[in-house]
Design an enzyme around this catalytic site. Structure first.
Site, short mmCIF file in Angstrom:
data_model
loop_
_atom_site.label_atom_id
_atom_site.label_comp_id
_atom_site.label_asym_id
_atom_site.label_seq_id
_atom_site.Cartn_x
_atom_site.Cartn_y
_atom_site.Cartn_z
N HIS A 129 0.84 -1.21 0.00
CA HIS A 129 0.00 0.00 0.00
C HIS A 129 0.88 1.26 0.00
O HIS A 129 0.64 2.19 -0.76
CB HIS A 129 -0.89 0.04 1.24
CG HIS A 129 -1.92 -1.05 1.31
ND1 HIS A 129 -2.07 -1.86 2.42
CD2 HIS A 129 -2.86 -1.46 0.42
CE1 HIS A 129 -3.06 -2.71 2.21
NE2 HIS A 129 -3.55 -2.50 1.00
N LYS B 247 -16.60 -7.12 5.04
CA LYS B 247 -15.62 -7.89 5.82
C LYS B 247 -15.58 -7.29 7.23
O LYS B 247 -15.79 -6.10 7.41
CB LYS B 247 -14.21 -7.73 5.24
CG LYS B 247 -14.06 -7.96 3.76
CD LYS B 247 -12.63 -7.58 3.34
CE LYS B 247 -12.48 -7.44 1.83
NZ LYS B 247 -11.20 -6.83 1.43
N ARG C 67 -1.73 -6.53 -8.16
CA ARG C 67 -0.59 -7.40 -7.85
C ARG C 67 -0.45 -8.51 -8.87
O ARG C 67 0.63 -9.01 -9.11
CB ARG C 67 -0.75 -8.02 -6.46
CG ARG C 67 -0.56 -7.07 -5.34
CD ARG C 67 -1.10 -7.62 -4.07
NE ARG C 67 -2.52 -7.94 -4.22
CZ ARG C 67 -3.30 -8.32 -3.23
NH1 ARG C 67 -2.83 -8.47 -2.03
NH2 ARG C 67 -4.57 -8.56 -3.44
N SER D 258 -2.79 -7.82 3.14
CA SER D 258 -3.09 -7.56 4.56
C SER D 258 -3.45 -8.85 5.27
O SER D 258 -3.10 -9.06 6.43
CB SER D 258 -4.24 -6.55 4.68
OG SER D 258 -3.85 -5.32 4.15
#
Ligand code: PNS
Length: 159
Positions: free
Chosen positions: A17, A41, A90, A128
């Site tokens: 990030h 979430k 990514r 994360s």
């Protein structure tokens, strides 16, 4: 003046990030890092904790602002006058969902463009979720999260 928004859960902020924040802050006049506060979430870190981590790691970046939002990202970009949404990619597997989101966000706010920034090669593997799992199991987070926030992540997660 072009304002960009980099939205996310940031639960917690990783070096991946931070890399996207640093690189995009060089392109735009103002970058707002926006923490989603009403995600489906259940986050491990509170909105305040996630924002504080981001404030700590971006303190040397004068054109970066930390904020939180709830509801639609497209509405948030309208409200803060941003014309660009930054998303980090990514892997190809990130793309399909992000592509759909970018189309929806432009449909909801035709004045906003999504800009995809590829992760740096050394951050490709970071997420994360993995960072949290490693911390819970007592592994080293060196090179994965900014040094200044490592101990706070451990304090909350280490069993
Ligand atoms: O870090 P994340 O969890 O991948 O970030 C996802 C985020 C916050 C960018 C995304 O969930 C989002 O934009 N949520 C806001 C709600 C919204 O606008 N959804 C898209 C239209 S249905």
């Amino acid at each position: 003046m072009i304002t960009a928004v980099y939205p996310g859960s940031f639960d917690p902020c990783t070096n991946g990030h931070l890399d996207i924040i640093i690189r995009s802050s060089k392109i735009f006049d103002k970058l707002i890092v926006a923490v989603l506060s009403n995600s489906g979430k259940t986050p491990v870190f509170s909105v305040d904790e996630r924002m504080e981590f981001l404030r700590i790691v971006t303190k040397k970046l004068p054109n970066v602002e930390i904020d939180s939002f709830s509801g639609l990202l497209a509405e948030y970009t309208k409200a803060c006058g941003a014309s660009v949404i930054i998303k980090g990619l990514r892997a190809v597997s990130d793309f399909e969902y992000e592509f759909q989101m970018s189309l929806i966000n432009t449909k909801l706010n035709p004045k906003v463009e999504t800009l995809f920034m590829t992760a740096s090669t050394h951050n490709m593997y970071l997420s994360s979720s993995l960072v949290k799992e490693i911390a819970v199991l007592g592994g080293a987070l060196d090179g994965m999260v900014p040094e200044e926030i490592q101990s706070s992540i451990y304090d909350k997660l280490r069993r």
